[in-house]
Design a protein around this motif. Structure first.
Motif, PDB file in Angstrom:
ATOM      1  N   UNK A 309     -48.887   3.108  42.043  1.00  0.00           N
ATOM      2  CA  UNK A 309     -47.863   3.739  41.290  1.00  0.00           C
ATOM      3  C   UNK A 309     -48.146   4.108  40.035  1.00  0.00           C
ATOM      4  N   UNK A 310     -48.850   3.295  39.305  1.00  0.00           N
ATOM      5  CA  UNK A 310     -48.975   3.408  37.854  1.00  0.00           C
ATOM      6  C   UNK A 310     -50.372   3.743  36.893  1.00  0.00           C
ATOM      7  N   UNK A 311     -51.324   3.765  38.102  1.00  0.00           N
ATOM      8  CA  UNK A 311     -52.726   4.242  37.560  1.00  0.00           C
ATOM      9  C   UNK A 311     -53.117   5.574  37.985  1.00  0.00           C
ATOM     10  N   UNK A 312     -52.798   6.129  38.455  1.00  0.00           N
ATOM     11  CA  UNK A 312     -53.240   7.302  38.935  1.00  0.00           C
ATOM     12  C   UNK A 312     -53.831   8.569  37.838  1.00  0.00           C
ATOM     13  N   UNK A 313     -53.197   8.587  36.706  1.00  0.00           N
ATOM     14  CA  UNK A 313     -53.484   9.103  35.746  1.00  0.00           C
ATOM     15  C   UNK A 313     -55.030   8.617  34.975  1.00  0.00           C
ATOM     16  N   UNK A 314     -55.259   7.387  35.635  1.00  0.00           N
ATOM     17  CA  UNK A 314     -56.636   7.056  34.718  1.00  0.00           C
ATOM     18  C   UNK A 314     -57.850   7.357  35.683  1.00  0.00           C
ATOM     19  N   UNK A 315     -57.551   8.124  37.142  1.00  0.00           N
ATOM     20  CA  UNK A 315     -58.590   8.380  37.739  1.00  0.00           C
ATOM     21  C   UNK A 315     -59.373   9.428  37.378  1.00  0.00           C
ATOM     22  N   UNK A 316     -60.773   9.729  37.628  1.00  0.00           N
ATOM     23  CA  UNK A 316     -61.430  11.133  37.407  1.00  0.00           C
ATOM     24  C   UNK A 316     -60.487  12.219  38.133  1.00  0.00           C
ATOM     25  N   UNK A 317     -60.735  13.226  37.630  1.00  0.00           N
ATOM     26  CA  UNK A 317     -59.896  14.459  38.206  1.00  0.00           C
ATOM     27  C   UNK A 317     -60.158  14.497  39.685  1.00  0.00           C
ATOM     28  N   UNK A 318     -61.334  14.335  40.499  1.00  0.00           N
ATOM     29  CA  UNK A 318     -61.564  14.738  41.783  1.00  0.00           C
ATOM     30  C   UNK A 318     -60.938  13.482  42.549  1.00  0.00           C
ATOM     31  N   UNK A 319     -60.955  12.135  42.007  1.00  0.00           N
ATOM     32  CA  UNK A 319     -60.325  11.067  42.765  1.00  0.00           C
ATOM     33  C   UNK A 319     -58.589  11.100  42.616  1.00  0.00           C
ATOM     34  N   UNK A 320     -58.292  11.789  41.465  1.00  0.00           N
ATOM     35  CA  UNK A 320     -56.915  11.672  41.288  1.00  0.00           C
ATOM     36  C   UNK A 320     -56.281  12.886  42.033  1.00  0.00           C
ATOM     37  N   UNK A 321     -57.047  13.827  42.209  1.00  0.00           N
ATOM     38  CA  UNK A 321     -56.226  14.984  43.084  1.00  0.00           C
ATOM     39  C   UNK A 321     -56.191  14.566  44.453  1.00  0.00           C
ATOM     40  N   UNK A 322     -57.222  13.770  45.128  1.00  0.00           N
ATOM     41  CA  UNK A 322     -57.257  13.263  46.447  1.00  0.00           C
ATOM     42  C   UNK A 322     -56.401  12.317  46.635  1.00  0.00           C
ATOM     43  N   UNK A 323     -55.955  11.140  45.445  1.00  0.00           N
ATOM     44  CA  UNK A 323     -54.849  10.200  45.697  1.00  0.00           C
ATOM     45  C   UNK A 323     -53.370  11.222  45.601  1.00  0.00           C
ATOM     46  N   UNK A 324     -53.470  12.120  44.866  1.00  0.00           N
ATOM     47  CA  UNK A 324     -52.104  13.109  44.893  1.00  0.00           C
ATOM     48  C   UNK A 324     -51.978  13.570  46.276  1.00  0.00           C
ATOM     49  N   UNK A 325     -52.856  14.020  46.823  1.00  0.00           N
ATOM     50  CA  UNK A 325     -52.608  14.589  48.277  1.00  0.00           C
ATOM     51  C   UNK A 325     -52.361  13.585  49.343  1.00  0.00           C
ATOM     52  N   UNK A 326     -52.916  12.439  49.166  1.00  0.00           N
ATOM     53  CA  UNK A 326     -52.771  11.231  50.074  1.00  0.00           C
ATOM     54  C   UNK A 326     -51.198  10.833  49.851  1.00  0.00           C
TER      55      UNK A 326
END
Length: 398
Positions: A309-326
């Motif tokens: 819920x709270x740490x998505x923005x701390x991820x590298x771009x690739x992993x952040x985009x993957x999490x956003x899709x999931x």
């Protein structure tokens, strides 16, 4: 001629800081950033607040005071719900500052915030019990938390609805939670003490976890409790009972720990969803299984859900985009299931309702802390189903 200082300068500073903390994360915002946003100097800001930590504390207290004042000034439950619905659909993300950013405070400050949280919830309880005298004090506290969680879910999405329509929807959802039918059950007895958890590295039954699992488990807890940027590899090593250099043998960086944590949380949500959808049943049964699976994971993996819920923005771009899709896929499954139960609702409204259910579960679990609720899964299921299946659109209202 000298420029006259606005009489509400302190409030302006708090509000601006709160918005910047939410947009960029507390650790990515400096006092100078806040001052620049306001068009003043950093020295002028220090005239009002000692440092950034003091500014955060007052921003969180301000959000709590705003909620508390609305409840205190309400003549009855419906007035309180109307005021809160108007607040959360307004331009300021008041509840979000309280919910997400308070973990960046120091331990003593977090304890003070916890006391204010309890006071705000307690102020809501008499209004609730005036309308529902059959509720015990204990149950009323739980329902009050659930109402605030459902309404506070607004900060979790950027779904656009016309203001009046959105406000009415949030009001109706708050009412559905407040008046949810709850089976009569005896209030659980409060334990005389909270059982101590196993020592670092030890799982249930006395079994010792592998070192990598120890480190990941402690990192997940610390990232959620203190925020990712506040935690060091040394903190993680100490929590797991090893020196910091030992952590690097298993995880090359703190980012690798966060990625591993997010992958684990995403996989657990995906697996729970597949299990819920694999069984046959009508539309309501499918929705019920999804709800109960989400509640189970939220209770068993509270820290993992907090990170998602709270740490998505701390991820590298690739992993952040993957999490956003999931996360988008997970939301869409819920929206389809809910749409089969509420076919008259449009997709944006269905998304708001799903977020409200998730927010209710998340917030209720978080603020319940060590309160004795052995039947909490069933209570949350009762409240969630009342909100999800009751949110029908008839004559413009639920």
């Amino acid at each position: 001629m000298a420029t006259r200082r606005p009489p509400n300068r302190k409030a302006q500073i708090r509000a601006t800081a709160a918005e910047l903390f939410l947009q960029h994360g507390y650790h990515n915002v400096s006092v100078t950033d806040v001052a620049d946003e306001l068009g003043i100097t950093a020295s002028a800001l220090y005239h009002h607040y000692r440092n950034k930590q003091d500014l955060l504390l007052n921003a969180v207290l301000d959000s709590l005071d705003t909620v508390d004042a609305l409840i205190r000034d309400a003549d009855d439950l419906d007035a309180a719900l109307r005021a809160l619905a108007a607040l959360v659909t307004g331009p300021r993300s008041v509840l979000a500052v309280w919910e997400r950013e308070a973990r960046n405070l120091e331990t003593a400050q977090r304890a003070a915030i916890r006391e204010r949280e309890v006071a705000a919830v307690s102020r809501f309880v008499p209004l609730l019990r005036a309308e529902r005298p059959e509720l015990s004090e204990h149950t009323a506290h739980l329902v009050a938390r659930a109402v605030l969680g459902a309404l506070g879910s607004r900060r979790r999405h950027r779904i656009s609805l016309p203001r009046r329509r959105h406000e009415q929807l949030m009001l109706d959802l708050g009412r559905l939670v407040a008046f949810a039918p709850l089976p009569t059950r005896p209030a659980p007895e409060a334990p005389t003490s909270v059982p101590a958890g196993p020592p670092p590295g030890v799982a249930g039954g006395g079994l010792r976890r592998g070192r990598r699992e120890q480190l990941l488990t402690e990192a997940i807890r610390l990232f959620d409790e203190r925020s990712y940027q506040s935690v060091t590899m040394t903190d993680i090593g100490e929590a797991a009972g090893i020196v910091a250099s030992g952590v690097y043998r298993y995880f090359p960086s703190k980012t690798d720990l966060l990625v591993a944590a997010v992958n684990r949380g995403s996989e657990q949500l995906r697996a729970a969803t597949e299990t819920a959808l694999a069984q046959t049943g009508d539309s309501r049964e499918v929705l019920t299984r999804l709800l109960r699976a989400h509640i189970a994971i939220s209770l068993e993996q509270t820290h993992l859900i907090g990170i998602l819920a709270n740490e998505r923005d701390q991820l590298p771009d690739k992993e952040r985009n993957t999490l956003r899709r999931l996360q988008s896929d997970y939301l869409n499954v819920w929206v389809q299931a809910l749409g089969n139960v509420l076919p008259e609702r449009e997709t944006p409204e269905l998304k708001v309702i799903v977020h409200a259910a998730h927010g209710m579960i998340y917030f209720t679990i978080r603020v319940s802390g060590t309160d004795p609720w052995p039947d909490l899964p069933q209570r949350l299921s009762d409240l969630g189903l009342a909100m999800l299946t009751g949110a029908r659109n008839t004559s413009g209202t639920c």
